[in-house]
Design an enzyme around this catalytic site. Structure first.
Site, mmCIF file in Angstrom:
data_model
loop_
_atom_site.group_PDB
_atom_site.id
_atom_site.type_symbol
_atom_site.label_atom_id
_atom_site.label_comp_id
_atom_site.label_asym_id
_atom_site.label_seq_id
_atom_site.Cartn_x
_atom_site.Cartn_y
_atom_site.Cartn_z
ATOM 1 N N GLY A 161 -1.446 36.871 -18.951
ATOM 2 C CA GLY A 161 -2.423 35.826 -19.054
ATOM 3 C C GLY A 161 -3.293 35.424 -20.272
ATOM 4 O O GLY A 161 -2.798 35.756 -21.323
ATOM 5 N N LEU A 196 3.689 33.804 -13.626
ATOM 6 C CA LEU A 196 3.248 33.752 -14.837
ATOM 7 C C LEU A 196 3.360 34.909 -15.637
ATOM 8 O O LEU A 196 3.033 36.043 -15.352
ATOM 9 C CB LEU A 196 1.452 33.627 -14.990
ATOM 10 C CG LEU A 196 0.856 33.610 -16.228
ATOM 11 C CD1 LEU A 196 1.137 32.301 -17.041
ATOM 12 C CD2 LEU A 196 -0.663 33.541 -15.970
ATOM 13 N N ASP A 197 3.994 34.784 -16.916
ATOM 14 C CA ASP A 197 4.242 35.801 -17.741
ATOM 15 C C ASP A 197 5.378 37.004 -17.100
ATOM 16 O O ASP A 197 5.303 37.975 -17.830
ATOM 17 C CB ASP A 197 3.073 36.491 -18.368
ATOM 18 C CG ASP A 197 2.057 35.479 -19.451
ATOM 19 O OD1 ASP A 197 2.937 34.600 -19.662
ATOM 20 O OD2 ASP A 197 0.928 35.451 -19.348
ATOM 21 N N GLU A 198 6.051 36.678 -16.217
ATOM 22 C CA GLU A 198 6.999 37.779 -15.430
ATOM 23 C C GLU A 198 8.198 37.422 -15.519
ATOM 24 O O GLU A 198 9.090 38.194 -15.106
ATOM 25 C CB GLU A 198 6.530 37.580 -13.987
ATOM 26 C CG GLU A 198 5.073 38.266 -13.665
ATOM 27 C CD GLU A 198 4.888 39.692 -13.936
ATOM 28 O OE1 GLU A 198 5.908 40.365 -14.051
ATOM 29 O OE2 GLU A 198 3.699 40.216 -13.990
#
Length: 294
Positions: A211, A237-239
């Site tokens: 994040g 998100l960001d995964e």
């Protein structure tokens, strides 16, 4: 290793990317098929999750004389091999250079690295437009002769902004989207249009500091290593599947500004590597992971 290929080599070079249940003979059958077509294998990489009942992943790069005239026969013939071996497969052609859209906000370091590599012929694809939610980087982009589209984004205008972005991506026939420090979260509907075709650079060594404001959080935590992560974008998100990462050691003397300065250098290198590997068809994905044949 990445290399710049002469046009006469590019037009006759192709790559097979495949995955299938592992068993003896897969490499031999693939190589024998290419031999019968008159092809010369120039690189072959493979990885198995388990030799006994796992999945095999393979990338085969080869040259075939007069390839443009043989594409249909090549694909039809390999389809029969793939059917027998229960393969998921694709043949990609080196001469089909992928078209790239770069999304940016106000930071220029990752963008300028990509522009430099493209302008010098090092990038195995073509940047065709830049999209930004700020006007800040227009003076940096326009000297490269590229169109720069300013599309502001607010929570209220996000659907309209993304619709305009999608229209541009369609108009410019974009194959790959690169988020070079684009500080907006794409909607799930947008992401679903481009599976494994959006690469983001995150300014931390994921899964640490997912994040926003990762450098500030890293400083508060007193880390001794900072890094950057290039990954495919998914709805979480960001995964998404991680393509490349790198780190650099820091000390207690480094404040947030110093961490950001060091981090910018890591970010631009990591992103450029990931983009190049995607353009050279070196990446396969599996269970939210990547197999990258360097």
């Amino acid at each position: 290793m990445s290399q710049k290929l002469r046009p006469e080599i590019l037009q006759n070079r192709a790559r097979i990317l495949l995955s299938c249940p592992d068993r003896p003979g897969i490499v031999a059958e693939t190589a024998s098929f290419l031999y019968r077509q008159g092809a010369n294998i120039v690189a072959l990489d493979q990885y198995t999750t388990d030799p006994a009942g796992g999945l095999l992943f393979m990338r085969v790069e080869f040259d075939l004389p007069d390839l443009p005239a043989q594409k249909k026969a090549l694909e039809a013939g390999f389809a029969e091999v793939a059917r027998r071996l229960d393969m998921q497969w694709e043949i990609r052609y080196a001469a089909d250079r992928k078209r790239i859209a770069v999304f940016v906000s106000t930071a220029d370091h990752a963008l300028l690295e990509l522009l430099y590599q493209w302008k010098t012929g090092e990038l195995a694809g073509d940047i065709v437009l830049v999209i930004s939610n700020h006007e800040t980087l227009r003076p940096a982009v326009e000297p490269f002769g590229l169109p720069y589209f300013y599309i502001p984004v607010t929570p209220e205008t996000k659907p309209e902004a993304e619709a305009r972005q999608i229209a541009l991506l369609t108009e410019y026939r974009v194959d790959l989207l690169v988020l070079a420090r684009y500080m907006q979260i794409l909607s799930p509907e947008f992401v679903r249009r481009y599976p494994n075709r959006i690469i983001n650079i995150h300014h931390s060594f994921l899964p640490a500091f997912v994040g926003a404001r990762p450098y500030e959080r890293a400083y508060a935590r007193g880390v001794k290593l900072i890094g950057a992560t290039a990954h495919y974008v998914t709805e979480e998100l960001d995964e998404g599947p991680i393509i490349e990462q790198d780190v650099e050691r820091v000390t207690h003397r480094a404040d947030v500004a110093t961490l950001k300065k060091i981090g910018r250098n890591i970010e631009r290198i990591v992103l450029a590597r990931a983009v190049q590997w995607h353009l050279e068809d070196r990446i396969l994905t599996y269970q939210n992971k990547t197999i990258v044949f360097y």
